[in-house]
Design a protein around this motif. Structure first.
Motif, short mmCIF file in Angstrom:
data_model
loop_
_atom_site.label_atom_id
_atom_site.label_comp_id
_atom_site.label_asym_id
_atom_site.label_seq_id
_atom_site.Cartn_x
_atom_site.Cartn_y
_atom_site.Cartn_z
N LEU A 117 6.05 9.80 2.80
CA LEU A 117 5.56 8.41 2.86
C LEU A 117 6.55 7.58 2.87
O LEU A 117 6.75 6.54 3.36
CB LEU A 117 4.70 8.09 1.39
CG LEU A 117 3.34 8.65 1.58
CD1 LEU A 117 2.49 8.40 0.32
CD2 LEU A 117 2.53 8.04 2.79
N THR A 167 2.88 1.47 -3.46
CA THR A 167 1.77 2.30 -4.54
C THR A 167 1.32 3.45 -4.15
O THR A 167 1.03 4.16 -5.27
CB THR A 167 0.29 1.09 -4.54
OG1 THR A 167 -0.34 1.07 -3.32
CG2 THR A 167 0.92 -0.14 -5.08
N LEU A 168 1.46 4.09 -3.02
CA LEU A 168 1.07 5.40 -3.08
C LEU A 168 2.35 6.33 -3.25
O LEU A 168 2.19 7.55 -3.49
CB LEU A 168 0.70 5.87 -1.32
CG LEU A 168 -0.79 5.10 -1.06
CD1 LEU A 168 -0.94 5.29 0.51
CD2 LEU A 168 -1.99 5.74 -1.95
N THR A 169 3.27 5.72 -2.86
CA THR A 169 4.67 6.50 -3.00
C THR A 169 5.28 6.61 -4.31
O THR A 169 5.70 7.82 -4.71
CB THR A 169 5.75 5.93 -2.08
OG1 THR A 169 5.30 5.97 -0.54
CG2 THR A 169 7.35 6.80 -1.75
N ILE A 186 0.73 -1.04 0.08
CA ILE A 186 0.09 0.12 0.14
C ILE A 186 1.13 1.24 -0.16
O ILE A 186 0.60 1.93 -0.83
CB ILE A 186 -1.24 -0.05 1.25
CG1 ILE A 186 -2.08 -0.89 1.17
CG2 ILE A 186 -1.56 1.47 1.48
CD1 ILE A 186 -2.69 -1.28 2.15
#
Length: 148
Positions: A110, A68-70, A65
């Motif tokens: 992040l 995929t955000l960073t 997670i």
């Protein structure tokens, strides 16, 4: 009554997660092998094995997670100066270091969070192994119970 052998196996189940630094996916392989071979011998070993495996699976899910955000934030920042329609090689490639964008700050935050989470993971594993050595149960924080 817990024997020293049961305490040692439960301790090694937690400590075997450190094998990932030597063997790819060792943080899953080590605890699963030790747990499967010894889960029928003791309820204490069974519970510690499930906790160790659940924690590693939860950490994997959280890492996916965060990744995929960073990653998109860094990619958008890296390619923000490139014109994809009129690309003439790398002589027009510019990276502006003087003025960071908000995307870079978010991605950096992040990334720093991921480093902090990694350090906490190591601390939790050591605490769990010490509790198992002492004959106590330990529930990892932030763990999703995949195995019940």
């Amino acid at each position: 009554m817990l024997t020293n052998h049961q305490k040692n196996i439960a301790t090694f189940i937690h400590l075997s997660t450190f094998s990932r630094f030597i063997i790819p996916l060792g943080n899953f392989i080590g605890p699963i092998i030790l747990w499967v071979l010894n889960k029928d011998k003791s309820d204490f070993i069974d519970k510690h094995g499930k906790q160790a495996i659940n924690f590693q699976m939860s950490i994997l899910l959280y890492a996916i997670i965060i990744g995929t955000l960073t990653i998109p934030f860094f990619i958008f920042k890296l390619f923000s100066g490139i014109d994809f329609i009129d690309f003439h090689g790398f002589h027009d490639f510019h990276i502006n270091i003087g003025k960071p964008s908000p995307l870079l700050y978010i991605g950096g935050f992040l990334g720093a969070f991921a480093i902090l989470a990694f350090i906490l993971e190591l601390v939790f594993i050591v605490i769990a192994s010490l509790k198992a050595r002492d004959g106590a149960y330990y529930n990892y924080p932030f763990t999703i119970n995949f195995l019940k």
